[in-house]
Design a protein around this motif. Structure first.
Motif, mmCIF file in Angstrom:
data_model
loop_
_atom_site.group_PDB
_atom_site.id
_atom_site.type_symbol
_atom_site.label_atom_id
_atom_site.label_comp_id
_atom_site.label_asym_id
_atom_site.label_seq_id
_atom_site.Cartn_x
_atom_site.Cartn_y
_atom_site.Cartn_z
ATOM 1 N N SER A 96 0.868 -1.174 0.000
ATOM 2 C CA SER A 96 0.000 0.000 0.000
ATOM 3 C C SER A 96 0.905 1.224 0.000
ATOM 4 N N LEU A 97 1.010 1.884 -1.157
ATOM 5 C CA LEU A 97 1.961 2.981 -1.301
ATOM 6 C C LEU A 97 1.371 4.337 -0.952
ATOM 7 N N LEU A 98 0.126 4.579 -1.357
ATOM 8 C CA LEU A 98 -0.435 5.921 -1.203
ATOM 9 C C LEU A 98 -1.941 5.849 -0.955
ATOM 10 N N SER A 99 -2.426 6.790 -0.128
ATOM 11 C CA SER A 99 -3.850 6.898 0.201
ATOM 12 C C SER A 99 -4.373 5.609 0.823
ATOM 13 N N GLY A 100 -3.684 5.200 1.869
ATOM 14 C CA GLY A 100 -4.064 3.962 2.551
ATOM 15 C C GLY A 100 -5.445 4.005 3.152
ATOM 16 N N HIS A 101 -5.808 5.128 3.759
ATOM 17 C CA HIS A 101 -7.111 5.239 4.406
ATOM 18 C C HIS A 101 -8.158 5.853 3.493
ATOM 19 N N LEU A 102 -8.039 7.137 3.192
ATOM 20 C CA LEU A 102 -9.064 7.817 2.404
ATOM 21 C C LEU A 102 -9.198 7.240 1.005
ATOM 22 N N GLY A 103 -8.089 6.865 0.397
ATOM 23 C CA GLY A 103 -8.144 6.298 -0.947
ATOM 24 C C GLY A 103 -8.487 4.828 -0.976
ATOM 25 N N GLY A 104 -8.322 4.160 0.157
ATOM 26 C CA GLY A 104 -8.657 2.746 0.237
ATOM 27 C C GLY A 104 -7.548 1.790 -0.123
#
Length: 367
Positions: free
Chosen positions: A119-127
């Motif tokens: 998981s590289l980017l936007s782990g929470h908001l991006g999913g």
């Protein structure tokens, strides 16, 4: 599907639901292409796969120009970008187009043997964290997730807000400090008027009596409420849950007061507040119905409509009205609309009063 001009204020509220999210897979090697095809099949989605012209065929799309530039473009067009390649190449490609965590898409990186899924980017908001877990489970890979709250096995403010469809741009400033508090084990008080949230890891719960005492101080507090509040206090994250979709039907030219009265009775019956409605849905022949438009405006929520052809796909799951079918072309409006808008997550039976019908469904939140 038609969407009226009324909508909630603010920017991106959540990543689109899983079936609506725009995915793309990019890879640059033959082994990566094979893995991409396997992953697409296992995910069960019509996902475009991009690769070099040398590897392109009728199953994938040839990248035009430089790969790094193509990745940067894809980053700006999708909700989930899965890259099967070296993580350094991905970082260089997306660095120039990064904006912020409230708008950037999820970026997941894999090696071509699917040993690790990162998981590289936007782990929470991006999913990205959830997409990483899903892919790892499908392929038997090792999920690599580095967000502090996940590592420490505590909840995160952004995840919590989205779980009740309560994310709003004003919460952005609280994400970093509150997630830091949670990740470091600092006390973060939590109060909710109803049991909306079930993931309470790392939170210190307070009851109504305890809330009054906590509000007098400045310790971190997450407060979930149905009523808009103007509380001047540091370290206060206010969340207004909107976990429901309202499906409706109405006889032609019904008085707004009559329609509103039925809605109020329905809310009382279901034990919910009007402010918990995130949007209203119905059939497109009702797109200009004054009573429905008035309620949507009062609630400050969007009003979306579906065609009879769209509703007919799911209408047979619910009780039919021959009169309604003769009038609008489909025998279920409130329930069928709620079904389509929630991807089948209808919560109630139809409630009818004075020629108006109402049904409740679960609002789509980020996966």
């Amino acid at each position: 599907m038609r969407i009226s001009s009324m909508s909630l204020d603010g920017g991106r509220a959540a990543m689109p639901s899983d079936s609506q999210a725009r995915y793309a897979i990019a890879t640059v090697t033959a082994a990566g292409k094979d893995l991409a095809l396997t992953l697409r099949e296992k995910l069960g989605k019509e996902i475009p796969i991009y690769t070099t012209p040398r590897l392109a065929d009728d199953r994938v799309i040839a990248i035009e120009g430089r790969v790094i530039e193509a990745l940067g473009q894809l980053f700006q067009e999708v909700d989930v970008l899965i890259c099967i390649m070296a993580i350094g190449a991905v970082v260089r490609a997306i660095a120039p187009v990064l904006k912020d965590k409230a708008s950037d898409p999820a970026v997941v990186v894999m090696d071509e043997k699917a040993t690790n899924v990162i998981s590289l980017l936007s782990g929470h908001l991006g999913g990205a964290n959830q997409v990483t877990r899903d892919i790892a489970e499908l392929l038997g890979s090792n999920p690599v997730i580095t967000t502090a709250t996940d590592v420490q096995n505590v909840t995160a403010l952004d995840n919590l807000a989205q779980s009740v469809n309560g994310w709003r741009p004003e919460l952005r400033e609280f994400i970093k400090p509150f997630n830091s508090y949670l990740g470091s084990g600092r006390t973060v008080y939590f109060y909710q008027e109803k049991d909306w949230v079930t993931d309470l890891r790392g939170l210190t719960l307070v009851d109504e009596e305890g809330l009054a005492a906590v509000l007098k101080g400045n310790e971190p507090l997450i407060l979930l409420t149905t009523e808009k509040k103007d509380i001047q206090r540091e370290n206060l994250a206010l969340i207004y849950p909107q976990p429901y979709i309202l499906g409706v039907g109405a006889r032609k030219d019904v008085a707004p007061a009559v329609f509103r009265e039925g809605f109020e009775e329905f809310c009382q019956q279901q034990g919910i507040s009007a402010s918990e409605i995130s949007k209203i849905v119905s059939i497109d022949v009702k797109k200009d119905e004054a009573a429905i438009l008035a309620l949507a405006e009062e609630l400050g929520c969007p009003f979306e409509t579906f065609s009879k052809e769209e509703l007919s796909v799911v209408a047979d799951r619910y009780p039919q009205s021959e009169f309604v079918k003769k009038t609008v072309g489909v025998g279920s409006v409130a329930l069928a609309s709620a079904d389509l808008a929630s991807q089948g997550q209808v919560l109630t039976e139809r409630f009818a009063k004075n020629g108006c019908t109402y049904a409740l469904a679960k609002a789509i939140t980020k996966k």
